[in-house]
Design a protein around this motif. Structure first.
Motif, PDB file in Angstrom:
ATOM      1  N   ALA A 172     -10.211  -1.871   1.286  1.00  0.00           N
ATOM      2  CA  ALA A 172      -9.311  -2.911   1.789  1.00  0.00           C
ATOM      3  C   ALA A 172      -9.704  -4.280   1.257  1.00  0.00           C
ATOM      4  O   ALA A 172      -8.845  -5.090   0.880  1.00  0.00           O
ATOM      5  CB  ALA A 172      -9.315  -2.917   3.317  1.00  0.00           C
ATOM      6  N   ASN A 190       1.997  -2.950   4.646  1.00  0.00           N
ATOM      7  CA  ASN A 190       1.202  -1.765   4.951  1.00  0.00           C
ATOM      8  C   ASN A 190       2.130  -0.561   5.069  1.00  0.00           C
ATOM      9  O   ASN A 190       2.972  -0.503   5.967  1.00  0.00           O
ATOM     10  CB  ASN A 190       0.437  -1.961   6.265  1.00  0.00           C
ATOM     11  CG  ASN A 190      -0.744  -2.897   6.105  1.00  0.00           C
ATOM     12  OD1 ASN A 190      -1.520  -2.779   5.170  1.00  0.00           O
ATOM     13  ND2 ASN A 190      -0.883  -3.839   7.023  1.00  0.00           N
ATOM     14  N   ASN A 191       1.962   0.397   4.160  1.00  0.00           N
ATOM     15  CA  ASN A 191       2.887   1.513   4.092  1.00  0.00           C
ATOM     16  C   ASN A 191       2.205   2.865   3.886  1.00  0.00           C
ATOM     17  O   ASN A 191       2.803   3.901   4.153  1.00  0.00           O
ATOM     18  CB  ASN A 191       3.881   1.249   2.942  1.00  0.00           C
ATOM     19  CG  ASN A 191       4.741   2.445   2.618  1.00  0.00           C
ATOM     20  OD1 ASN A 191       5.679   2.764   3.325  1.00  0.00           O
ATOM     21  ND2 ASN A 191       4.409   3.132   1.522  1.00  0.00           N
ATOM     22  N   PRO A 218      -6.654  -3.626   5.780  1.00  0.00           N
ATOM     23  CA  PRO A 218      -6.023  -4.626   4.895  1.00  0.00           C
ATOM     24  C   PRO A 218      -5.529  -5.853   5.668  1.00  0.00           C
ATOM     25  O   PRO A 218      -5.644  -6.985   5.179  1.00  0.00           O
ATOM     26  CB  PRO A 218      -4.850  -3.850   4.273  1.00  0.00           C
ATOM     27  CG  PRO A 218      -5.264  -2.424   4.342  1.00  0.00           C
ATOM     28  CD  PRO A 218      -6.024  -2.303   5.632  1.00  0.00           C
ATOM     29  N   LEU A 219      -4.984  -5.624   6.857  1.00  0.00           N
ATOM     30  CA  LEU A 219      -4.520  -6.734   7.693  1.00  0.00           C
ATOM     31  C   LEU A 219      -5.685  -7.673   8.003  1.00  0.00           C
ATOM     32  O   LEU A 219      -5.550  -8.902   7.892  1.00  0.00           O
ATOM     33  CB  LEU A 219      -3.903  -6.178   8.968  1.00  0.00           C
ATOM     34  CG  LEU A 219      -3.232  -7.136   9.958  1.00  0.00           C
ATOM     35  CD1 LEU A 219      -2.248  -6.355  10.821  1.00  0.00           C
ATOM     36  CD2 LEU A 219      -4.237  -7.830  10.859  1.00  0.00           C
ATOM     37  N   ASN A 247       4.353  -4.168   8.723  1.00  0.00           N
ATOM     38  CA  ASN A 247       3.724  -2.887   9.019  1.00  0.00           C
ATOM     39  C   ASN A 247       4.768  -1.782   9.111  1.00  0.00           C
ATOM     40  O   ASN A 247       5.935  -2.045   9.368  1.00  0.00           O
ATOM     41  CB  ASN A 247       2.949  -2.973  10.334  1.00  0.00           C
ATOM     42  CG  ASN A 247       1.732  -3.870  10.234  1.00  0.00           C
ATOM     43  OD1 ASN A 247       1.125  -3.986   9.163  1.00  0.00           O
ATOM     44  ND2 ASN A 247       1.367  -4.523  11.326  1.00  0.00           N
ATOM     45  N   THR A 255       0.845  -1.198   0.000  1.00  0.00           N
ATOM     46  CA  THR A 255       0.000   0.000   0.000  1.00  0.00           C
ATOM     47  C   THR A 255       0.882   1.251   0.000  1.00  0.00           C
ATOM     48  O   THR A 255       2.005   1.242   0.477  1.00  0.00           O
ATOM     49  CB  THR A 255      -0.941   0.027   1.214  1.00  0.00           C
ATOM     50  OG1 THR A 255      -0.193   0.271   2.414  1.00  0.00           O
ATOM     51  CG2 THR A 255      -1.712  -1.277   1.350  1.00  0.00           C
ATOM     52  N   LEU A 263       1.659  -8.983   2.714  1.00  0.00           N
ATOM     53  CA  LEU A 263       1.035  -7.664   2.751  1.00  0.00           C
ATOM     54  C   LEU A 263       1.999  -6.686   3.405  1.00  0.00           C
ATOM     55  O   LEU A 263       2.448  -6.916   4.531  1.00  0.00           O
ATOM     56  CB  LEU A 263      -0.275  -7.716   3.549  1.00  0.00           C
ATOM     57  CG  LEU A 263      -0.911  -6.367   3.921  1.00  0.00           C
ATOM     58  CD1 LEU A 263      -1.337  -5.601   2.680  1.00  0.00           C
ATOM     59  CD2 LEU A 263      -2.080  -6.576   4.881  1.00  0.00           C
ATOM     60  N   HIS A 322      -3.863   0.426   8.268  1.00  0.00           N
ATOM     61  CA  HIS A 322      -3.138  -0.818   8.532  1.00  0.00           C
ATOM     62  C   HIS A 322      -4.116  -1.926   8.933  1.00  0.00           C
ATOM     63  O   HIS A 322      -4.000  -3.062   8.467  1.00  0.00           O
ATOM     64  CB  HIS A 322      -2.118  -0.623   9.660  1.00  0.00           C
ATOM     65  CG  HIS A 322      -0.774  -0.155   9.214  1.00  0.00           C
ATOM     66  ND1 HIS A 322      -0.575   1.023   8.535  1.00  0.00           N
ATOM     67  CD2 HIS A 322       0.458  -0.714   9.343  1.00  0.00           C
ATOM     68  CE1 HIS A 322       0.723   1.165   8.281  1.00  0.00           C
ATOM     69  NE2 HIS A 322       1.361   0.111   8.754  1.00  0.00           N
TER      70      HIS A 322
END
Length: 307
Positions: free
Chosen positions: A86, A105-106, A137-138, A161, A13, A103, A134
């Motif tokens: 998401a 997450n950014n 999507p998680l 993450n 992301t 995944l 975060h």
């Protein structure tokens, strides 16, 4: 091209620029197939000025860059801080490649203010994109992996993450951002504990690099003149992210790493320090006297950035 991530499907992301773009390119160079997410908003999260989702969007341009180099990538322009955005992110990976392995997450943006000038909308917006962006999507990725594990197809899944030194120590003028990034660390620890049984490892990084969000802070930072090494290049952070997102990181979960230039640091969070137990109730004066003695035995906390 090595094969560290050969065959893995990776979602990143906020991958249209900066750290996210560097991560996506680094994963592709190791054989991964990518879903490149970016909403295409400005530095403060407002629409316009940087390319909305579409053929010329940041996500589409990075996906095209990966394909031009011989890799596989598809863009995703949804808002990952919404349930539908998401869910569609994870669905895009499954529809394009039939699987999901990692995944990252950014995504995030800044609205910096001193606390007395920080209004509710700016607090909510930053916490929403970083922390909620975060979590959602998680959550959707984890639901897929749990279903896979229960069906007898235990994954070698990875979540990376993105926290920050601001989340670990605090940062003057960034109360909203620091709070969100601290929350990401706690979310990482909980997710690592809950998802381990399904074959999912969850870690976090606290990167230091020159991006849109930090370019003013690092404006005067130059590459080392002797080594020719730009310590603030976002590409310096990506090798750690790629390794954490690969099957090679087996057994590493619930950890936070700081990455800057050529340095990787394992961050150690809150641990019990000096302690005293009276065996009964303290009076306020007794508690205060004992606390001063305990503080004299304790180490000094790290300085808040900008203090």
């Amino acid at each position: 091209m090595s094969a560290l991530c050969d065959g893995r499907v990776v979602v990143v992301t906020g991958a249209g620029r900066g750290l996210g773009r560097a991560h996506a390119l680094a994963f592709a160079a190791e054989g991964a197939r990518l879903v490149v997410n970016d909403l295409g908003v400005g530095l403060d999260g407002t629409p316009g000025g940087d390319g909305a989702p579409g053929p010329g969007s940041p996500a589409a341009l990075v996906a095209e860059e990966i394909r031009a180099a011989g890799g596989e990538a598809v863009p995703h322009g949804g808002d990952i801080a919404t349930t539908e955005g998401a869910a569609s992110l994870i669905r895009t990976a499954l529809e394009a490649y039939g699987r999901l392995d990692t995944l990252v997450n950014n995504a995030g943006f800044l609205r910096d203010r001193m606390l007395v000038n920080l209004d509710e909308d700016d607090f909510d917006a930053v916490v929403r994109v970083h922390l909620k962006g975060h979590f959602l999507p998680l959550r959707h990725a984890a639901a897929h992996w749990r279903a896979e594990a229960k069906a007898g197809r235990r994954p070698e899944a990875r979540i990376v993450n993105t926290s920050s030194g601001a989340g670990l120590l605090g940062s003057v003028g960034q109360g909203n951002y620091s709070a969100a990034k601290a929350g990401i660390v706690a979310l990482t620890l909980v997710a690592a504990a809950e998802l381990r049984r399904y074959g999912v490892q969850v870690n976090a990084i606290a990167p230091a690099a020159r991006t849109r969000m930090t370019e003013r802070a690092f404006a005067d930072t130059m590459a080392a003149p002797d080594a020719g090494f730009d310590t603030m290049a976002p590409e310096n952070v990506s090798p750690l992210v790629v390794w954490l997102g690969s099957a090679a990181s087996a057994g590493v979960t619930g950890r936070v790493f700081e990455a800057e230039g050529g340095r990787i640091t394992v961050m150690e969070g809150w641990r019990a320090g000096p302690s005293a137990d009276k065996g009964g109730r303290w009076s306020p004066a007794e508690a205060g006297e004992r606390v001063r003695k305990l503080l004299a035995e304790a180490g000094e906390p790290g300085a808040v950035y900008g203090a």
